[in-house]
Scaffold this active site. Structure first.
Site, PDB file in Angstrom:
ATOM      1  N   ARG A   1      37.551  30.039  41.817  1.00 31.78           N
ATOM      2  CA  ARG A   1      36.274  30.582  42.070  1.00 31.78           C
ATOM      3  C   ARG A   1      35.683  31.312  40.930  1.00 31.78           C
ATOM      4  NH1 ARG A   1      36.249  35.183  46.456  1.00 31.78           N
ATOM      5  NH2 ARG A   1      37.890  35.806  45.006  1.00 31.78           N
TER       6      ARG A   1
ATOM      7  N   SER B   1      46.633  34.683  38.429  1.00 27.96           N
ATOM      8  CA  SER B   1      47.656  35.328  39.372  1.00 27.96           C
ATOM      9  C   SER B   1      49.056  34.483  38.967  1.00 27.96           C
ATOM     10  CB  SER B   1      47.277  35.081  40.861  1.00 27.96           C
ATOM     11  OG  SER B   1      46.089  35.500  40.921  1.00 27.96           O
TER      12      SER B   1
ATOM     13  N   ASP C   1      45.761  39.248  40.628  1.00 23.97           N
ATOM     14  CA  ASP C   1      45.529  39.362  41.861  1.00 23.97           C
ATOM     15  C   ASP C   1      45.904  40.740  42.602  1.00 23.97           C
ATOM     16  OD1 ASP C   1      47.662  38.165  42.198  1.00 23.97           O
ATOM     17  OD2 ASP C   1      47.260  36.944  43.891  1.00 23.97           O
TER      18      ASP C   1
END
Length: 900
Positions: A524, A587, A641
């Site tokens: 994203r 992450s 994350d």
């Protein structure tokens, strides 16, 4: 003439559909907790929960009370793949003084006969399970207990009503100890109604059989009902056989418009006026009497036998079922009819014979019609329970009327097929339903108990005691300390990586920030606008897929793809020229030397891009931006994350100092005192530590709780021997653990009829979202079966229950282990602060935590039990990896400016 006379006995299809609808309504009444007490059709639960599956085996005894004779049976069931069984029986009379005497006399007689049978078969010294067929309405609360509701079929034994008949049989067995091996060895395992016995016997030969029907001296039906509809029994998993006791249909007046004057007269002269009205219109015990009453009236009116009434016509019970059967043998002309009527001193003309034959036909045809209508109601209910448009099923049938009457079976089949055209019904005759059936129920009970033992054994290692969980918490605490110490950090399994995030938001952050989020199969890009003072954040984002060939290609291809996506987004948002501060959520385990430097320790979650491990991901991103040479960005922070999750919640609640991810992966971060972090210079303040706790246990410290299934999953994974704790607690692996257990149970013959389907052999077919769906309380087992069907697993109802149980055991353990780890962290925080009681908030994200119906509850309960001095609030994070990255960037900018 006869037709006109018996017009009311001829029922059109519309009338039968109406009877069918009435019976359906009666069934619903009988199943409802509030409506059952006043329902005529009692819908009694039998506690028979499973049909035979062909794997039953062993030797069983059965006693059968309820017909004109008492029977004792020995049944051998062979597990030879051919589903064969052998039945040996002995018949005993039921004398009038026994069926009208006291309860003690009745059960003593039963036991005497059984002792005689065991003597003749030389079974005295064998310990055999005993099934008891008792063909009278009973209220059961378990399989081996039943309270008699009332006698039927000419039985009038005193002192038995409302008592437990199994208990009475056991008492009688104890009294006769001397005749047997010690009476304790004759265990009465099941109380069965002959109707249920019929279904079970036929179910042994045809697995589709889920309805039992008796049409003989009495009449009744039973069928497999979904537990969720049976209010009278706890639990809504699976199915249970319901004994409808349909003979009483109409006792509340529901059939009054269909009952003729002859039905009323017959009822008044019976042993139980006003009771079993449906049975009195159908069963062979009453049809002969109906015919007699009709012939008597016709004769009195001068329509038969020249109006001469013989004593035979005036004598109750003189015309029997056998007479009707003989008279309706059309192929033999009128010979039989003439002979029978002459024997009864009625000297018939040919017209009389034709008329009498016609009366018999109308009476028996009405019986078959009514029976068909009620059966059609049951079949429709079964089809609707299964939500099928068309259903194939089998009805097991027993009873003299069905077996001996020349036309009955054919009529019944024809009418049923006409009333339920969307059910393909096969009818099969039961051989000795009441004897073999009782043994079958006992055998199935035996099989289920043995299966239960093996399933419990397979799932036992997943049940963790409080002591075991405490031990896990203590080991996690030890590993956390190792990861923070300089001399043990290199070899620690929990890496405790410093993130260089040294503060949580204070509400003064403001500005526009870009965030990138790479951590799974989607990538994203976000624009985040933060307004100070009002704690308001607005976000715009775009999602891009990462194809498998890029996830597992070269590092350069991966970062070029990422930069291509950023370019698309900036174009889309009209931000091409702006040099915005950027937070990069990456992450995967990284070693950080500062907030904007992150060296990849190793890929997880299916990524395998080459030339990345050991490299600084920020440098790789900067180089890819340079190669593209279209825009420039200020990369401020590389973020995990988990840290992002903590920061997002910290923006709302300053008490939030722990972040937890329970999704595809599993990880925790928390704010640690600088003085405890030996691998970073300085003792002032705090820094967020990314524990990377997924590696807990890689040194073997939790091997004692790893099951053989965990080992299989680990060996088949992309990184064998690594991330062992994560493989027991995270969404990515739970479905795979479930699949391994299902394969094992199938190999043991406990699931899917022992057939491992092609799809069950495929790794990864059992996605974690299926676990969440299967365990959802709102889901009926039917929907569990649909999910399993999508996976190519053809499951029975029993299979679905086991699958649900397996999913529950695996996800519960995951939540408990996760809770034990988290308890270690909150306890550490409490000791760091040196307080008696700690108030703290944990920011949580991850699909497993958010979507699984029980995970969050079990996790929270475990933390409460293992860290009782900590009051932990759980707060759901909104978009930790996007919004969190922007907040970390904003906090870093703020701290940087303060520093300057």
């Amino acid at each position: 003439q006869v037709d006109r006379y018996l017009y009311h006995m001829r029922l059109s299809d519309d009338a039968l559909l109406d009877v069918m609808a009435r019976f359906q309504a009666e069934m619903v009444k009988g199943l409802g907790r509030d409506t059952n007490p006043t329902a005529a059709v009692k819908m009694l639960p039998t506690f028979v929960r499973s049909l035979p599956d062909g794997s039953e085996k062993g030797e069983f005894l059965a006693v059968d009370l309820g017909g004109s004779q008492f029977r004792a049976h020995q049944v051998k069931v062979f597990d030879d793949g051919k589903q064969s069984s052998q039945l040996e029986s002995k018949f005993y009379p039921t004398p009038k003084e026994v069926i009208e005497g006291s309860g003690a006399e009745l059960f003593d007689y039963v036991v005497d006969c059984l002792a005689d049978f065991m003597e003749t078969k030389n079974l005295k010294h064998k310990k055999l399970p005993l099934g008891f067929t008792f063909s009278f309405p009973c209220k059961q609360t378990k399989l081996e207990e039943g309270f008699l509701l009332g006698w039927t079929k000419h039985f009038k034994v005193r002192g038995v009503q409302d008592t437990d008949v199994v208990n009475s049989l056991r008492k009688a067995l104890k009294k006769h100890k001397a005749s047997f091996v010690p009476a304790e060895d004759l265990e009465v395992l099941a109380l069965v109604n002959d109707t249920v016995g019929t279904m079970m016997t036929c179910g042994y030969d045809d697995p589709r059989c889920e309805v039992g029907l008796i049409i003989g001296t009495g009449t009744n039906a039973c069928y497999m009902e979904d537990m969720r509809h049976i209010d009278l029994v706890e639990g809504d998993e699976g199915r249970m056989c319901i004994n409808t006791e349909w003979g009483a249909f109409g006792d509340d007046g529901a059939l009054d418009d269909l009952r003729t004057e002859f039905d009323q007269e017959l009822d008044l002269g019976s042993l139980n006026p006003g009771k079993q009205l449906f049975e009195k219109m159908i069963s062979s015990l009453h049809l002969g009497e109906l015919v007699r009453l009709i012939l008597l009236k016709m004769t009195k009116e001068g329509l038969l036998f020249n109006g001469k009434v013989s004593t035979a016509l005036l004598t109750k019970g003189k015309i029997e079922m056998k007479h009707i059967c003989a008279m309706e043998k059309y192929k033999e002309g009128l010979g039989n009819t003439k002979e029978i009527l002459t024997e009864l001193n009625l000297f018939p003309t040919e017209e009389d014979c034709i008329a009498v034959q016609h009366v018999c036909t109308i009476v028996s045809f009405r019986s078959a019609n009514l029976c068909a209508a009620a059966l059609a109601a049951i079949l429709t209910r079964l089809r609707e329970n299964k939500k099928l448009l068309r259903m194939r099923t089998t009805v097991g049938i027993d009873g003299g009327l069905y077996k001996t009457h020349p036309q009955y079976a054919k009529r019944l089949h024809k009418v049923v097929r006409r009333l339920v055209p969307n059910c393909d019904v096969r009818f099969i005759l039961s051989e000795s339903g009441s004897g073999k059936g009782a043994a079958m129920v006992t055998a199935v009970g035996y099989r289920l108990a043995a299966q239960r033992k093996r399933i419990d054994a397979a799932l036992a290692p997943f049940l963790l005691s409080l002591d075991t969980l405490r031990e896990v918490k203590n080991k996690m605490r030890t590993e956390l300390e190792y990861g923070l110490k300089r001399e043990t950090q290199a070899s620690a399994s929990v890496k405790m990586l410093p993130t260089y995030v040294c503060g949580t938001p204070d509400g003064t952050e403001k500005g526009k920030f870009l965030a990138l989020d790479l951590g799974g199969t989607n990538f994203r890009v976000l624009l985040v606008k933060i307004r100070s003072g009002r704690r308001s954040v607005r976000m715009y984002n775009k999602i891009f897929a990462i194809p498998l060939e890029i996830m597992q290609g070269t590092g350069e291809e991966l970062f070029d793809h990422i930069v291509q996506c950023i370019a698309d987004f900036l174009e889309y948002m009209g931000l091409k020229g702006a040099r915005l501060p950027l937070g990069f959520t990456f992450s995967f385990p990284c070693r950080q030397a500062s907030i904007d430097k992150g060296t990849l320790v190793g890929w997880t979650k299916g990524f395998k891009a080459t030339d990345c491990e050991g490299e600084d991901v920020v440098d790789m991103l900067r180089e890819a931006i340079k190669r593209r040479n279209e825009f420039d960005l200020d990369i401020v922070a590389v973020v995990n994350d988990t840290v992002g999750t903590m920061m997002t919640c910290g923006y709302e609640d300053p008490n939030c100092e722990i972040g937890l991810i329970a999704g595809t992966g599993s990880n925790v971060c928390y704010m640690e005192d600088m003085k405890n972090i030996e691998i970073v210079e300085g003792n002032e303040g705090k820094m967020c530590i990314n524990t990377e706790w997924g590696g807990f246990g890689d040194n073997g410290c939790i091997d004692n709780i790893r099951t053989k299934y965990d080992k299989e999953v680990d060996e088949g994974s992309l990184n064998p021997g690594k991330q062992r704790y994560e493989k027991m607690t995270s969404g990515m692996y739970l479905g795979e653990i479930v699949r391994q257990i299902l394969i094992d149970l199938t190999k043991q013959g406990l699931l899917f009829r022992g057939q491992i389907s092609e799809s069950l052999r495929k790794r990864g077919i059992f996605e974690t979202k299926f676990l969440s769906q299967i365990e959802s309380d709102r889901l009926a087992l039917l929907q569990v079966r649909l999910i399993l069907q999508q996976l190519g697993l053809d499951s029975t109802c029993e299979d679905s229950i086991i699958v649900k149980e397996v999913c529950g055991a695996v996800s519960r353990r995951a939540a408990q282990l996760c809770g034990a780890g988290l308890a270690a962290i909150v306890e550490k925080k409490r000791e760091n602060q040196g307080v008696e009681r700690l108030q703290i908030t944990v920011g949580v994200d991850g699909t497993l935590y958010k979507l699984h119906p029980h995970f969050s509850r079990v996790l929270q309960e475990t933390v409460k039990q293992l860290a009782p001095q900590c009051d932990v609030t759980f707060m759901l994070s909104e978009d930790g990896s996007g919004k969190g990255a922007a907040l970390i960037t904003a906090v870093a900018k703020r701290l940087h400016n303060v520093g300057q």
